[in-house]
Write an enzyme that holds these catalytic residues in place. Structure first.
Site, PDB file in Angstrom:
ATOM      1  N   HIS A  20      65.981  26.798  30.363  1.00  0.00           N
ATOM      2  CA  HIS A  20      67.068  26.438  29.563  1.00  0.00           C
ATOM      3  C   HIS A  20      68.353  25.880  30.387  1.00  0.00           C
ATOM      4  CE1 HIS A  20      64.983  29.334  26.580  1.00  0.00           C
ATOM      5  NE2 HIS A  20      64.353  28.451  26.612  1.00  0.00           N
ATOM      6  N   CYS A  47      81.309   7.179  34.231  1.00  0.00           N
ATOM      7  CA  CYS A  47      81.329   6.105  32.936  1.00  0.00           C
ATOM      8  C   CYS A  47      82.350   6.524  31.791  1.00  0.00           C
ATOM      9  CB  CYS A  47      79.931   6.187  32.400  1.00  0.00           C
ATOM     10  SG  CYS A  47      79.458   7.435  31.624  1.00  0.00           S
ATOM     11  N   GLY A  58      61.885  41.539  30.560  1.00  0.00           N
ATOM     12  CA  GLY A  58      63.090  41.219  29.728  1.00  0.00           C
ATOM     13  C   GLY A  58      63.394  40.189  28.636  1.00  0.00           C
ATOM     14  N   PRO A  99      62.036  47.590  27.732  1.00  0.00           N
ATOM     15  CA  PRO A  99      62.232  49.130  27.162  1.00  0.00           C
ATOM     16  C   PRO A  99      61.800  49.073  25.742  1.00  0.00           C
ATOM     17  CG  PRO A  99      64.447  48.096  27.886  1.00  0.00           C
ATOM     18  CD  PRO A  99      63.448  46.864  27.873  1.00  0.00           C
TER      19      PRO A  99
HETATM   20  P1  OAD Z   1      66.374  38.292  23.808  1.00  0.00           P
HETATM   21  O1  OAD Z   1      67.755  38.878  23.513  1.00  0.00           O
HETATM   22  O2  OAD Z   1      65.501  37.727  22.773  1.00  0.00           O
HETATM   23  O3  OAD Z   1      65.281  39.369  24.218  1.00  0.00           O
HETATM   24  C1  OAD Z   1      65.863  40.261  25.264  1.00  0.00           C
HETATM   25  C2  OAD Z   1      64.944  41.373  25.808  1.00  0.00           C
HETATM   26  O4  OAD Z   1      65.375  42.013  27.066  1.00  0.00           O
HETATM   27  C3  OAD Z   1      64.586  42.243  24.604  1.00  0.00           C
HETATM   28  O5  OAD Z   1      63.150  42.243  24.406  1.00  0.00           O
HETATM   29  C4  OAD Z   1      65.169  43.480  25.243  1.00  0.00           C
HETATM   30  O6  OAD Z   1      64.435  44.724  24.852  1.00  0.00           O
HETATM   31  C5  OAD Z   1      64.961  43.184  26.633  1.00  0.00           C
HETATM   32  N1  OAD Z   1      65.858  44.252  27.656  1.00  0.00           N
HETATM   33  C6  OAD Z   1      67.044  44.616  27.363  1.00  0.00           C
HETATM   34  N2  OAD Z   1      67.331  45.199  28.498  1.00  0.00           N
HETATM   35  C7  OAD Z   1      66.309  45.177  29.356  1.00  0.00           C
HETATM   36  C8  OAD Z   1      66.456  45.685  30.739  1.00  0.00           C
HETATM   37  N3  OAD Z   1      67.287  46.298  31.401  1.00  0.00           N
HETATM   38  N4  OAD Z   1      65.330  45.330  31.325  1.00  0.00           N
HETATM   39  C9  OAD Z   1      64.213  44.758  30.683  1.00  0.00           C
HETATM   40  N5  OAD Z   1      64.338  44.090  29.585  1.00  0.00           N
HETATM   41  C10 OAD Z   1      65.294  44.500  28.809  1.00  0.00           C
HETATM   42  O7  OAD Z   1      66.466  37.172  24.960  1.00  0.00           O
HETATM   43  P2  OAD Z   1      65.317  36.184  25.480  1.00  0.00           P
HETATM   44  O8  OAD Z   1      63.908  36.582  25.332  1.00  0.00           O
HETATM   45  O9  OAD Z   1      65.839  35.819  26.767  1.00  0.00           O
HETATM   46  O10 OAD Z   1      67.982  30.410  24.258  1.00  0.00           O
HETATM   47  O11 OAD Z   1      65.634  34.942  24.482  1.00  0.00           O
HETATM   48  C11 OAD Z   1      65.010  33.559  24.788  1.00  0.00           C
HETATM   49  C12 OAD Z   1      65.900  32.496  24.293  1.00  0.00           C
HETATM   50  O12 OAD Z   1      66.381  32.742  23.039  1.00  0.00           O
HETATM   51  C13 OAD Z   1      67.330  32.568  25.256  1.00  0.00           C
HETATM   52  O13 OAD Z   1      67.018  31.804  26.402  1.00  0.00           O
HETATM   53  C14 OAD Z   1      68.186  31.845  24.340  1.00  0.00           C
HETATM   54  C15 OAD Z   1      68.092  32.470  23.141  1.00  0.00           C
HETATM   55  O14 OAD Z   1      68.221  32.072  21.935  1.00  0.00           O
HETATM   56  C16 OAD Z   1      68.466  29.434  23.836  1.00  0.00           C
HETATM   57  O15 OAD Z   1      69.844  29.564  23.958  1.00  0.00           O
HETATM   58  C17 OAD Z   1      67.964  27.950  23.862  1.00  0.00           C
END
Ligand code: OAD
Length: 265
Positions: A136, A171, A208, A235
């Site tokens: 991303h 540019c 995560g 978690p």
């Molecule tokens: P999310 O916010 O959707 O999910 C984060 C995940 O991390 C959740 O399932 C939490 O339970 C988990 N979590 C929280 N604390 C944690 C810890 N200490 N250890 C392990 N896991 C933990 O974020 P993403 O899945 O990364 O895209 O979201 C994907 C994309 O959606 C992002 O890159 C972004 C967003 O919109 C864009 O902006 C294009």
């Protein structure tokens, strides 16, 4: 009473299965996919958690789409500047460092290691991980919006402008954050590398991430289809928890150092 307590503790399965330690020790091709959760313990907010997630407070359509930038580039720049300044103050946590160590150990034993992240915070690189596929983009880079130019500029090399958005030094086109917005394609080369690695790995970690956003969400499924051992560290339960080989319920900063130490120390 204490007898019952000991009995409960001794019968609970260990958080990290001994078989997983053997899988990691013997693996030839390891892929790790990370999402916002790996940086949560560094203090970077995740996206979808009900109270604290970024999208609970802000509307992605107004801030993270090409349309939003076209309509109000100033507002989008301000928002990314706020996020960049917040991230700049954060440090990698034990989870990031454990993955750096995992890469070093696997490369030492001639295994392949591919680290794929959806995060734009650069914390894996800061922790010393090499060849990170940042699907991303990266919040510390800007890119010229003029497609004929497409110049990439590190944020630190930008001259301060009174009113954002800053201009391209080549540019004079408008610069934008070098991140992927909703509705945009991912960097093709990195996406191909991520897919190819997921399709032929023997061990895959999903760490995560809510596994809700495509195409990254398909990568663990590709690994499952290729009969890889798939581990999830989170978690809470996600869409893939019931399908993976080892669902580990916990925080990355707690589990990953234990897994790496248990495998190689
Ligand atoms: P999310 O916010 O959707 O999910 C984060 C995940 O991390 C959740 O399932 C939490 O339970 C988990 N979590 C929280 N604390 C944690 C810890 N200490 N250890 C392990 N896991 C933990 O974020 P993403 O899945 O990364 O895209 O979201 C994907 C994309 O959606 C992002 O890159 C972004 C967003 O919109 C864009 O902006 C294009």
């Amino acid at each position: 009473m204490s007898f019952i307590w000991d009995w409960i503790n001794n019968t609970r399965p260990p958080l990290i299965a001994p078989e997983l330690v053997s899988n990691l020790r013997d693996a030839k091709r390891v892929v790790v996919l990370t999402g916002a959760g790996i940086s949560a313990e560094s203090g970077v907010p995740t996206f979808r958690e009900a109270q604290t997630g970024i999208w609970a407070e802000y509307n992605p359509e107004e801030l993270a789409t090409p349309y939003a930038f076209e309509k109000n580039p100033w507002r989008v720049w301000e928002w990314y500047t706020w996020r960049r300044e917040m991230i700049e103050k954060k440090d990698p946590n034990d989870g990031h460092y454990a993955l750096t160590e995992m890469q070093r150990r696997l490369l030492d034993q001639n295994a392949q290691f591919t680290l794929i992240t959806q995060n734009i915070d650069g914390l894996h690189k800061m922790a010393g991980s090499k060849d990170v596929l940042e699907l991303h983009g990266n919040i510390f880079r800007s890119r010229c919006t003029d497609l004929d130019c497409d110049e990439i500029v590190e944020y630190k090399d930008l001259k301060p402008t009174e009113t954002p958005p800053p201009r391209c030094h080549k540019c004079n086109g408008m610069l934008r954050p070098d991140v992927v917005w909703f509705g945009e394609a991912l960097p093709l080369d990195d996406l191909h590398k991520a897919m190819a690695a997921s399709q032929k790995c023997d061990l895959f970690f999903s760490i995560g991430t809510s596994t809700l956003i495509q195409p990254a969400a398909s990568l663990p499924i590709m690994a499952l289809d290729a009969d890889a051992v798939v581990v999830e560290i989170n978690p809470i339960e996600t869409l893939i928890t019931k399908r993976v080989t080892y669902p580990i319920q916990g925080k990355a900063g707690n589990i990953l150092p234990k897994l790496v130490a248990g495998t190689w120390d």
